[in-house]
Design a protein around this motif. Structure first.
Motif, PDB file in Angstrom:
ATOM      1  N   LYS A  17       0.895  -1.256   0.165  1.00 17.86           N
ATOM      2  CA  LYS A  17      -0.110  -0.020  -0.054  1.00 17.86           C
ATOM      3  C   LYS A  17       0.785   1.101   0.129  1.00 17.86           C
ATOM      4  N   SER A  18       1.863   1.207   0.881  1.00 19.47           N
ATOM      5  CA  SER A  18       2.687   2.422   0.909  1.00 19.47           C
ATOM      6  C   SER A  18       3.656   2.573  -0.338  1.00 19.47           C
ATOM      7  N   ILE A  19       4.107   1.523  -1.006  1.00 24.83           N
ATOM      8  CA  ILE A  19       4.734   1.679  -2.383  1.00 24.83           C
ATOM      9  C   ILE A  19       4.092   2.059  -3.286  1.00 24.83           C
ATOM     10  N   ASP A  20       2.829   1.555  -3.354  1.00 28.70           N
ATOM     11  CA  ASP A  20       1.830   1.990  -4.392  1.00 28.70           C
ATOM     12  C   ASP A  20       1.629   3.225  -4.414  1.00 28.70           C
ATOM     13  N   SER A  21       1.237   3.923  -2.966  1.00 28.35           N
ATOM     14  CA  SER A  21       0.875   5.398  -3.272  1.00 28.35           C
ATOM     15  C   SER A  21       2.079   6.337  -3.274  1.00 28.35           C
ATOM     16  N   ILE A  22       3.328   5.767  -2.851  1.00 28.18           N
ATOM     17  CA  ILE A  22       4.528   6.611  -3.171  1.00 28.18           C
ATOM     18  C   ILE A  22       4.991   6.681  -4.864  1.00 28.18           C
ATOM     19  N   TYR A  23       4.679   5.245  -5.251  1.00 26.59           N
ATOM     20  CA  TYR A  23       5.005   5.160  -6.850  1.00 26.59           C
ATOM     21  C   TYR A  23       4.092   6.085  -7.564  1.00 26.59           C
ATOM     22  N   LYS A  24       2.740   6.155  -7.037  1.00 24.69           N
ATOM     23  CA  LYS A  24       1.825   6.897  -7.897  1.00 24.69           C
ATOM     24  C   LYS A  24       1.985   8.132  -7.905  1.00 24.69           C
ATOM     25  N   ALA A  25       2.544   8.773  -6.749  1.00 25.88           N
ATOM     26  CA  ALA A  25       2.883  10.324  -6.349  1.00 25.88           C
ATOM     27  C   ALA A  25       4.063  10.695  -7.236  1.00 25.88           C
ATOM     28  N   SER A  26       4.992   9.649  -7.477  1.00 26.18           N
ATOM     29  CA  SER A  26       6.357   9.979  -8.103  1.00 26.18           C
ATOM     30  C   SER A  26       5.939  10.017  -9.623  1.00 26.18           C
ATOM     31  N   VAL A  27       4.834   9.152  -9.896  1.00 22.15           N
ATOM     32  CA  VAL A  27       4.886   9.313 -11.697  1.00 22.15           C
ATOM     33  C   VAL A  27       3.738  10.489 -12.014  1.00 22.15           C
ATOM     34  N   ALA A  28       3.042  10.898 -11.057  1.00 21.18           N
ATOM     35  CA  ALA A  28       1.855  11.875 -11.176  1.00 21.18           C
ATOM     36  C   ALA A  28       2.395  13.154 -12.057  1.00 21.18           C
ATOM     37  N   GLY A  29       3.609  13.427 -11.950  1.00 19.50           N
ATOM     38  CA  GLY A  29       4.173  14.768 -12.783  1.00 19.50           C
ATOM     39  C   GLY A  29       4.251  14.315 -14.192  1.00 19.50           C
TER      40      GLY A  29
END
Length: 297
Positions: free
Chosen positions: A285-297
């Motif tokens: 859950k943590s990794i998926d949320s951080i990944y999502k924020a990292s590729v959002a831009g």
């Protein structure tokens, strides 16, 4: 895969950098957040055994792979230890597809002129030799900025780039980390001074010398975009700096081209008492949320 492959991955890959580099001073707090109080161990050796067990559990988790995690920053003792009989850095790259970095600073000097410079690193040359032998790709070193002090911030950036030059000479890629404390009242002003000081140094780097930057999530979205776009910058990563994971992710998603390099925000919610199933689910859950924020831009 060669260092060229790792460099290409760091330059353009989707994902984030896991900061697993808590050292002697920050280890007791990291263990406490993980549910291990100080009465569970006696002395540094036991303490470092426990933190290695925690890091091993994270690295071996099914959630921790190169699909989401580009790289991991290790503490020196972690580099020197094994996972399943294989050196940690080799295990990361060969078994998980994660590029290994090494924290090389020895902590901070006392505050002066609104900043905390790094302590001297008399053994740096030997450490870099060992890092190369262990298959480490790059390094990380941290200073702290506690005020919008032009002279103080200039001294932090001068020191960072001077040591980065030694690291580049050794064939490693330095992550320069001048952390701006998130609680200071003049944070935005400090970030403006910092951006300009870093840009000055980047403009003097030769064409064959690339660095990475690790910066506090800024008050103004895309404040560091000129640095992200600079030819001498391989990647800009963000530290969570004490923000909760949700706030860190929200701020990160507003900064185009910046990816996470979170430590506490990555391990938030993990516990020594969790079953492997619950641990892996929380980490995913943590990794998926951080990944999502990292590729959002």
């Amino acid at each position: 895969m060669s260092k060229e492959d790792q460099a290409a991955r760091m330059r353009t890959g989707d994902g984030f950098v896991a900061a697993l580099d808590q050292s002697g001073g920050s280890t007791p707090k990291a263990l406490r957040l993980y549910g291990i109080e100080e009465d569970r161990y006696s002395g540094e050796e036991q303490m470092f055994d426990l933190i290695h067990q925690m890091r091993t559990r994270i690295i071996k988790s099914p959630a921790f792979t190169g699909d989401r995690v580009l790289a991991a920053i290790l503490f020196e003792q972690t580099m020197d230890r094994d996972i399943d009989g294989k050196p940690t850095s080799a295990y990361l790259w060969e078994e998980r597809g994660v590029v290994p970095f090494l924290k090389v600073d020895k902590g901070l000097d006392d505050e002066t002129d609104g900043v905390r410079l790094m302590k001297p690193m008399p053994g740096l040359k030997d450490l870099l030799v060992r890092a190369n032998a262990a298959g480490i790709f790059g390094t990380k070193m941290r200073s702290v900025i506690d005020a919008a002090s032009p002279s103080g911030i200039a001294s932090v950036v001068d020191q960072q780039f001077a040591i980065a030059s030694e690291i580049l000479d050794a064939g490693l890629v330095p992550i320069i980390e001048p952390e701006v404390t998130i609680s200071i009242s003049d944070k935005a002003e400090a970030e403006s001074i910092l951006r300009d000081e870093i840009a000055k140094h980047l403009d003097t780097l030769p064409a064959d010398r690339d660095v990475m930057l690790k910066l506090t999530l800024p008050e103004t979205a895309n404040h560091y975009k000129p640095l992200i776009d600079h030819d001498r910058v391989m990647r800009v990563v963000a530290l969570s700096g004490g923000y909760s994971r949700d706030e860190a992710n929200d701020r990160l998603s507003q900064n185009t081209g910046m990816i996470a390099s979170f430590s506490r925000a990555l391990t938030e919610g993990l516990s020594d008492q969790q079953s492997d199933e619950d641990f892996d689910a929380q980490l995913k859950k943590s990794i998926d949320s951080i990944y999502k924020a990292s590729v959002a831009g």
